[in-house]
Design an enzyme around this catalytic site. Structure first.
Site, PDB file in Angstrom:
ATOM      1  CE1 TYR A 299      -3.735   2.496   0.683  1.00  0.00           C
ATOM      2  CE2 TYR A 299      -2.532   3.097   2.663  1.00  0.00           C
ATOM      3  CZ  TYR A 299      -3.260   3.561   1.694  1.00  0.00           C
ATOM      4  OH  TYR A 299      -4.284   4.510   1.825  1.00  0.00           O
TER       5      TYR A 299
ATOM      6  CE  LYS B 286       1.025   4.576   8.825  1.00  0.00           C
ATOM      7  NZ  LYS B 286       0.850   3.745   7.292  1.00  0.00           N
TER       8      LYS B 286
ATOM      9  CG  ASP C 203       5.535   3.489   0.818  1.00  0.00           C
ATOM     10  OD1 ASP C 203       5.905   4.110   2.260  1.00  0.00           O
ATOM     11  OD2 ASP C 203       4.419   3.580   0.426  1.00  0.00           O
TER      12      ASP C 203
HETATM   13  C1  LIG Z   1       0.447   4.180   6.215  1.00  0.00           C
HETATM   14  C2  LIG Z   1       1.039   4.309   4.944  1.00  0.00           C
HETATM   15  C3  LIG Z   1       0.785   5.043   3.635  1.00  0.00           C
HETATM   16  C4  LIG Z   1      -0.218   6.216   3.811  1.00  0.00           C
HETATM   17  O1  LIG Z   1      -0.003   7.228   4.597  1.00  0.00           O
HETATM   18  P1  LIG Z   1      -1.136   8.038   5.093  1.00  0.00           P
HETATM   19  O2  LIG Z   1      -0.456   9.070   6.121  1.00  0.00           O
HETATM   20  O3  LIG Z   1      -2.147   7.042   5.882  1.00  0.00           O
HETATM   21  O4  LIG Z   1      -1.651   8.637   3.697  1.00  0.00           O
HETATM   22  C5  LIG Z   1       1.736   4.764   2.570  1.00  0.00           C
HETATM   23  N1  LIG Z   1       2.563   3.793   2.474  1.00  0.00           N
HETATM   24  C6  LIG Z   1       2.851   3.070   3.543  1.00  0.00           C
HETATM   25  C7  LIG Z   1       3.679   1.777   3.514  1.00  0.00           C
HETATM   26  C8  LIG Z   1       1.815   3.079   4.654  1.00  0.00           C
HETATM   27  O5  LIG Z   1       1.936   2.096   5.748  1.00  0.00           O
END
Ligand SMILES: *Cc1c(COP(=O)(O)O)cnc(C)c1O
Length: 442
Positions: free
Chosen positions: A154, A282, A249
């Protein structure tokens, strides 16, 4: 296995239920982000009243040991004194200016020091925004349109990333959400995680027209699945060979699995390893809306106002959020932090595995730093399809039994879990005991 006592809302007059009804009247599904709705596991979501350390209390005053930590940011637990103090001080100086501040430089300096692959970065407000901007920048910097992602990873909810695999390597993706036109995902190729042969084939077909490969190096959105070292090594080699930018990511794994992120872990096994770009979120906000994307100077200088790739944000680099993030990064940079966090997390996964095995329950688990995953499977899965073979009714019974006993795990079997530095050995023991009771049918 024990039935859930929380999924029958018809008899339930709890304040959580009352709030859920009120919320549902005005907010779609009663929540502002879908997984909070307990749709996968059934039952009434817990409305949080307050949180402190490793715990939060719901609207009925019930306490839970929190293994979500806001889906990753709360690595110090809730209400860490140093972070609270920094935020309180920042608030008194103003909420937002729309003009640059010294604190943004301090945060950028801290990130660049901790993640050597990042030479320059830009701060934004969410992981979605960071991922979306990183992809635009990769396309702008390479002059290419195609992107490669992996099933089960994601990267936020930008249109081009809400996509599942097409019928073959030539057909590219299909949207996974209504409202995303097929034309918008026609440049997104979705591959199977950890599948080297397929990766090689995709590069031989599309390498020269691909801008970037984006990957969660330790995938936390299909529970917890590591990219194997040979797979990651091949990703790096193929990207270099074809002029494709390797985008990590690390919104979830950054400052969560290690101080240098997942990339520092791969660099131990693959000499000289680094991604071209990194997406963070995060933990860098410590619970405030803050995210970032960064990479090599050559790529980052393509960004406006220096270069032709546009990107902007009213609240980007927000002074309160940066204060929160900086205070968090300073705490987690202290010597021994990740050793202690990693041991605590491992004591949880080891404990759960032990009591499950004793009870004859099929179970396995993995962790890195303060992030973990467990599976009702006989061995650790390597890709999304295998994760999804989990017996979901069994997972849901486990989830609700633990919830009843005051342990809050992610309400879906495809989500990772998080331990913070506020979790004590006693919290882990309470959790493992609760699981043991459930596995024993009590
Ligand atoms: C949480 C997450 C996102 C999205 O971040 P948001 O602050 O919720 O938009 C993107 N990539 C990864 C790997 C994530 O865990």
């Amino acid at each position: 296995m024990a039935p859930s006592t929380n999924s029958d809302t018809s008899l339930d007059t709890s304040r959580n239920t009352v709030l859920f009804e009120r919320a549902r009247a005005l907010i779609p599904g009663g929540v502002n982000s879908p997984v909070r709705a307990f749709k996968a596991v059934g039952g009434t979501p817990r409305f949080v009243q307050r949180a402190q350390g490793a715990y939060f209390w719901d609207a009925d005053g019930k306490r839970y040991i929190d293994y979500i930590g806001s889906w990753g940011p709360m690595i110090l637990g809730h209400g860490h004194p140093a972070v609270v103090e920094a935020v309180q001080k920042a608030v008194l100086e103003g909420f937002s200016y729309g003009a640059p501040t010294e604190r943004e430089i301090e945060l950028a300096e801290e990130i660049v020091k901790l993640v050597p692959s990042i030479e320059m970065l830009r701060l934004v407000s969410s992981g979605t925004e960071a991922g979306m901007s990183a992809i635009r920048l990769a396309r702008g910097a390479t002059g290419r349109s195609k992107i490669i992602k992996f099933e089960g990873c994601y990267h936020g909810h930008a249109d081009a990333l809400l996509v599942k695999a097409g019928s073959g390597l030539a057909t590219f993706g299909n949207p996974t959400s209504a409202g995303v036109p097929p034309e918008v995902v026609q440049h997104t190729l979705v591959l199977e995680y950890n599948h080297i042969a397929q990766l090689e084939e995709a590069f031989s077909l599309h390498g020269s027209s691909t801008a970037c490969l984006i990957i969660e190096p330790i995938a936390g959105n299909m529970n917890f699945v590591r990219a194997s070292v040979p797979f990651m090594k091949r990703c790096r080699e193929l990207c270099t060979q074809h002029g494709v930018l390797l985008v990590f990511d690390e919104v979830m794994t950054g400052f969560r699995v290690a101080l240098g992120g997942a990339q520092s872990i791969y660099a131990k096994s693959i000499p000289g390893f680094k991604p071209d770009m990194t997406v963070l979120g995060k933990v860098i906000g410590g619970g405030m809306p803050l995210a970032a994307f960064g990479g090599t100077r050559a790529v980052m200088e393509q960004l406006a106002p220096l270069g032709p790739v546009y990107q902007a944000g009213t609240l980007s680099g927000n002074p309160v959020a940066t204060a929160c993030g900086l205070a968090t990064l300073r705490e987690i940079s202290k010597p021994g932090f990740y050793e202690a966090l990693g041991q605590r997390t491992r004591s949880l996964t080891d404990g759960l595995t032990q009591v499950a095995t004793q009870a004859g329950v099929t179970f396995c688990a993995d962790s890195e730093g303060g992030m973990f995953g467990f599976f009702l499977l006989d061995k650790l899965p390597q890709n999304y399809a295998t994760v999804m073979t989990t017996d979901s009714p069994a997972f849901n019974r486990f989830f609700h039994a633990m919830l009843d006993k005051g342990v809050y795990y992610a309400p879906a079997l495809y989500e990772a879990g998080f331990v913070s530095s506020a979790h004590t050995a006693a919290d882990i023991e309470t959790t493992v005991d609760a699981a043991a009771q459930f596995f024993a049918g009590r």
